[in-house]
Write a protein that holds these residues in place. Sequence first.
Motif, PDB file in Angstrom:
ATOM      1  N   LEU A  19       0.820  -1.203   0.000  1.00 51.68           N
ATOM      2  CA  LEU A  19       0.000   0.000   0.000  1.00 51.68           C
ATOM      3  C   LEU A  19       0.858   1.259   0.000  1.00 51.68           C
ATOM      4  O   LEU A  19       0.545   2.245  -0.675  1.00 51.68           O
ATOM      5  CB  LEU A  19      -0.931  -0.001   1.219  1.00 51.68           C
ATOM      6  N   VAL A  20       1.948   1.231   0.761  1.00 52.16           N
ATOM      7  CA  VAL A  20       2.842   2.386   0.800  1.00 52.16           C
ATOM      8  C   VAL A  20       3.505   2.605  -0.556  1.00 52.16           C
ATOM      9  O   VAL A  20       3.635   3.740  -1.031  1.00 52.16           O
ATOM     10  CB  VAL A  20       3.909   2.203   1.903  1.00 52.16           C
ATOM     11  N   CYS A  21       3.923   1.532  -1.194  1.00 52.29           N
ATOM     12  CA  CYS A  21       4.536   1.647  -2.526  1.00 52.29           C
ATOM     13  C   CYS A  21       3.527   2.203  -3.529  1.00 52.29           C
ATOM     14  O   CYS A  21       3.873   3.036  -4.382  1.00 52.29           O
ATOM     15  CB  CYS A  21       5.056   0.289  -2.992  1.00 52.29           C
ATOM     16  N   LEU A  22       2.277   1.748  -3.414  1.00 47.85           N
ATOM     17  CA  LEU A  22       1.224   2.259  -4.280  1.00 47.85           C
ATOM     18  C   LEU A  22       1.007   3.749  -4.037  1.00 47.85           C
ATOM     19  O   LEU A  22       0.880   4.541  -4.991  1.00 47.85           O
ATOM     20  CB  LEU A  22      -0.077   1.499  -4.033  1.00 47.85           C
ATOM     21  N   ALA A  23       0.976   4.141  -2.772  1.00 47.80           N
ATOM     22  CA  ALA A  23       0.803   5.551  -2.431  1.00 47.80           C
ATOM     23  C   ALA A  23       1.958   6.388  -2.967  1.00 47.80           C
ATOM     24  O   ALA A  23       1.767   7.502  -3.463  1.00 47.80           O
ATOM     25  CB  ALA A  23       0.695   5.711  -0.915  1.00 47.80           C
ATOM     26  N   ASP A  24       3.170   5.846  -2.882  1.00 47.29           N
ATOM     27  CA  ASP A  24       4.336   6.545  -3.418  1.00 47.29           C
ATOM     28  C   ASP A  24       4.213   6.734  -4.923  1.00 47.29           C
ATOM     29  O   ASP A  24       4.585   7.776  -5.476  1.00 47.29           O
ATOM     30  CB  ASP A  24       5.609   5.759  -3.099  1.00 47.29           C
ATOM     31  N   GLY A  25       3.714   5.705  -5.584  1.00 45.07           N
ATOM     32  CA  GLY A  25       3.517   5.811  -7.023  1.00 45.07           C
ATOM     33  C   GLY A  25       2.519   6.903  -7.371  1.00 45.07           C
ATOM     34  O   GLY A  25       2.700   7.645  -8.346  1.00 45.07           O
ATOM     35  N   ILE A  26       1.459   7.024  -6.562  1.00 45.29           N
ATOM     36  CA  ILE A  26       0.451   8.062  -6.784  1.00 45.29           C
ATOM     37  C   ILE A  26       1.056   9.446  -6.579  1.00 45.29           C
ATOM     38  O   ILE A  26       0.811  10.372  -7.368  1.00 45.29           O
ATOM     39  CB  ILE A  26      -0.754   7.851  -5.847  1.00 45.29           C
ATOM     40  N   VAL A  27       1.852   9.595  -5.517  1.00 50.43           N
ATOM     41  CA  VAL A  27       2.527  10.874  -5.291  1.00 50.43           C
ATOM     42  C   VAL A  27       3.498  11.156  -6.435  1.00 50.43           C
ATOM     43  O   VAL A  27       3.679  12.300  -6.852  1.00 50.43           O
ATOM     44  CB  VAL A  27       3.271  10.874  -3.940  1.00 50.43           C
ATOM     45  N   GLY A  28       4.130  10.101  -6.964  1.00 55.55           N
ATOM     46  CA  GLY A  28       5.021  10.259  -8.105  1.00 55.55           C
ATOM     47  C   GLY A  28       4.285  10.801  -9.320  1.00 55.55           C
ATOM     48  O   GLY A  28       4.839  11.601 -10.092  1.00 55.55           O
ATOM     49  N   ILE A  29       3.036  10.366  -9.506  1.00 57.79           N
ATOM     50  CA  ILE A  29       2.219  10.895 -10.598  1.00 57.79           C
ATOM     51  C   ILE A  29       2.026  12.399 -10.419  1.00 57.79           C
ATOM     52  O   ILE A  29       2.140  13.187 -11.362  1.00 57.79           O
ATOM     53  CB  ILE A  29       0.856  10.186 -10.651  1.00 57.79           C
TER      54      ILE A  29
END
Length: 222
Positions: A19-29
């Motif tokens: 979930l944290v990696c997914l959240a990081d990816g979203i912030v990366g977007i």
Amino acid sequence: MAKNFFPSLDKGVIKGIALVCLADGIVGISYGSLATGLGFELWVPLMLSLLVLAGASEFLFIGIVASGGSPFAAAAAGLLVNARHLPFGMAVKEVIERSRFKLLGCHIMNDESVVFGISQPTLTKKRAAYWLCGLGIAACWPLGVLIGGTIGSFIRDINAIGLDAVFPTILLALIVGSLKKLRTSISACSGTLIALASVPLVPIGMPVLFSLLGLLIRKREK
């Protein structure tokens, strides 16, 4: 090696890391979209995401340069923000010191991988959580930046729809259980107040470093 390494983690921990990696990816977007929206070529945020791999410093860098500041001044500000990696390194020293990939282990050190690493009960699990989270973010962050930079001309401000709140919310959920201990709660609350007080005074990312002062404020054991 991976087969015998990561399964030592509980399913809940693995889910939390995902979930944290997914959240990081979203912030990366959000970051990639912002960078291209400010006029940067896509390769700039993409290379920063691969070589720097530190979100706060990268946001600060493009913000300073976009406002007319020198790239050297922006890089110096980024280094200042990343000063928090010094205590982080001491906290996870035992996790990466015996690895054959020490340089990579240092490169993937960030707030999230450190939190997951030091929160595990045994050294084996500490190493597994640290590496799984660090490598996951090292993959998801640049991917998010690439996606965000590509669609930046269509969605200029990802934060406007609240996706920036996903990341801190997940981190908060991860530490709630630890706040049941009075000494931990006192330190956490003190660190939070110190960080909030420093927000108007210091660059982005630095309040996290100041929050560590909360560790000095603890209830004495009788």
